[in-house]
Write an enzyme that holds these catalytic residues in place. Structure first.
Site, PDB file in Angstrom:
ATOM      1  N   ARG A 157       0.922  -1.041  -0.163  1.00  0.00           N
ATOM      2  CA  ARG A 157       0.072  -0.008  -0.110  1.00  0.00           C
ATOM      3  C   ARG A 157       1.014   0.934   0.066  1.00  0.00           C
ATOM      4  O   ARG A 157       0.568   2.248   0.549  1.00  0.00           O
ATOM      5  CB  ARG A 157      -0.965   0.166   1.143  1.00  0.00           C
ATOM      6  N   SER A 234     -11.185   0.725   3.239  1.00  0.00           N
ATOM      7  CA  SER A 234     -10.453   0.333   4.602  1.00  0.00           C
ATOM      8  C   SER A 234      -9.526   1.255   5.028  1.00  0.00           C
ATOM      9  O   SER A 234      -8.642   1.942   4.266  1.00  0.00           O
ATOM     10  CB  SER A 234      -9.494  -0.699   4.206  1.00  0.00           C
ATOM     11  N   GLU A 338      -4.919   4.474   6.152  1.00  0.00           N
ATOM     12  CA  GLU A 338      -4.837   4.468   4.745  1.00  0.00           C
ATOM     13  C   GLU A 338      -5.056   5.651   4.029  1.00  0.00           C
ATOM     14  O   GLU A 338      -4.053   6.219   2.941  1.00  0.00           O
ATOM     15  CB  GLU A 338      -5.369   3.226   4.100  1.00  0.00           C
TER      16      GLU A 338
END
Length: 346
Positions: A157, A234, A338
């Protein structure tokens, strides 16, 4: 330019203060706008799908450059998309045309240009697996050029483009499978739904349909009528714990929960734990903190922080801090948000 535009109308979290917006319908307009604003010393916030942003309730300084170039071109074994192209529309176009490769990334909101920045991934596939090259605007020189994946420092990520402002993604190119076979199925739940063994392939169209169903069941496919999808997806990444800390983390979990089966996955430089599992075991149930809260965990998936209709950015931040601190206090693991934050700190 448009002034005093509420970013809450443009982000998937439905929060964000007012801003001056320059809308760039094509790549040439985008390059010209960024060059001009940089030359004038005006702060720039690059904005496309608004799906991975948590923006302050305050007025956003400078100019928000909205990336709206949406061209998509299919080749013999590839697809090239402008940065502003809707990502799921790109995936859908490749599958309809009989190509495989991107189907596991179906249903992810946002723009094509954001995918390499975050190294977007889902159901066992990451952007880095299929990316061929990225076209960038170098803001220091004003020049544009293509770069190869090896230059982007991909990780879980993340990439060298994340949290840095020196380059603007203009276009992306991905490799495709012209046979229409999916990428090898590496995610157990998906493989089981398709009646496949892990590592096997299935027709891309069948995989896409199954992925969309799985995501919808978790509130991860945008639906204006469903507040469980008023989120940034998320909110926390799955934490990767360094090898020299793994035993301590396991011991902390067992001290709190007893002899439980802890979901773990191999990762570069450590072991990856499930953020959703940790959140639930730290005492945060779906829908936390309750039906009257403006910001709540999704009623379908504890990893999503959602706006129930009237939340401000401050409400999302407060909930994120509560969840992060609760997991850290109980298990000694600090979860990392995130989404990109603008004007707020978690």
């Amino acid at each position: 330019m448009r002034s005093a535009v509420p970013l809450a109308e443009l982000t998937t979290l439905r929060v964000g203060g007012r801003a001056t917006i320059a809308e760039c319908a094509g790549t040439d307009a985008l390059v010209a706008a960024v060059r001009a604003l940089d030359a004038a010393g005006v702060p720039v916030l690059l904005f496309a799908g608004g799906s991975n942003l948590l923006v302050s309730d305050d007025e956003v300084p400078g100019v928000v450059v909205r990336i709206m170039a949406e061209g998509v071109e299919l080749g013999a074994d590839s697809v090239t998309a402008d940065a502003g192209a809707n990502w799921d529309a790109v995936v859908a176009k490749t599958v309809r045309a009989g190509f495989g490769g991107l189907e596991c990334l179906s249903g992810i909101p946002g723009s094509a240009g954001a995918t390499p920045v975050q190294n977007v991934g889902a159901y066992g596939v990451e952007v880095a697996d299929l990316l061929r090259r990225v076209r960038l605007l170098d803001r220091a020189t004003g020049e544009t050029h293509w770069v190869e994946p090896g230059e982007l420092g991909f990780g879980y990520r993340t990439s060298r483009l994340k949290h840095r402002s020196g380059a603007v993604v203009l276009a992306v190119e991905f490799a495709l499978d012209p046979t229409g076979a999916s990428a090898p199925l590496r995610y157990r739940e998906l493989a089981q739904r398709l009646g496949a063994a892990e590592g096997e392939s299935r027709p891309a169209a069948a995989v896409r349909e199954t992925v969309l169903g799985l995501r919808a069941g978790k509130g991860m496919v945008l639906d204006p009528a469903d507040h469980d999808t008023w989120s940034a997806g998320s909110f926390f990444t799955n934490p990767v714990v360094a090898h020299d800390r793994v035993d301590r983390v396991r011991a902390a979990i067992r001290a709190q929960l007893g002899e439980v089966q802890v979901p773990e996955f191999p990762a570069a430089h450590g072991v990856k734990f499930s953020a959703g599992w940790l959140i639930e075991r730290a005492g945060f149930a779906k829908g936390f903190p309750g039906p009257d809260a403006a910001a709540r965990l999704s009623t379908k998936h504890t990893l999503a922080l959602t706006n129930r209709g009237a939340a401000a950015a401050a409400d999302i931040v407060a909930l994120a801090r509560t969840v992060r601190d609760g997991v850290a206090d109980r298990f000694g693991i600090t979860l990392t948000p995130e989404p990109v934050t603008v004007g707020v700190e978690i």
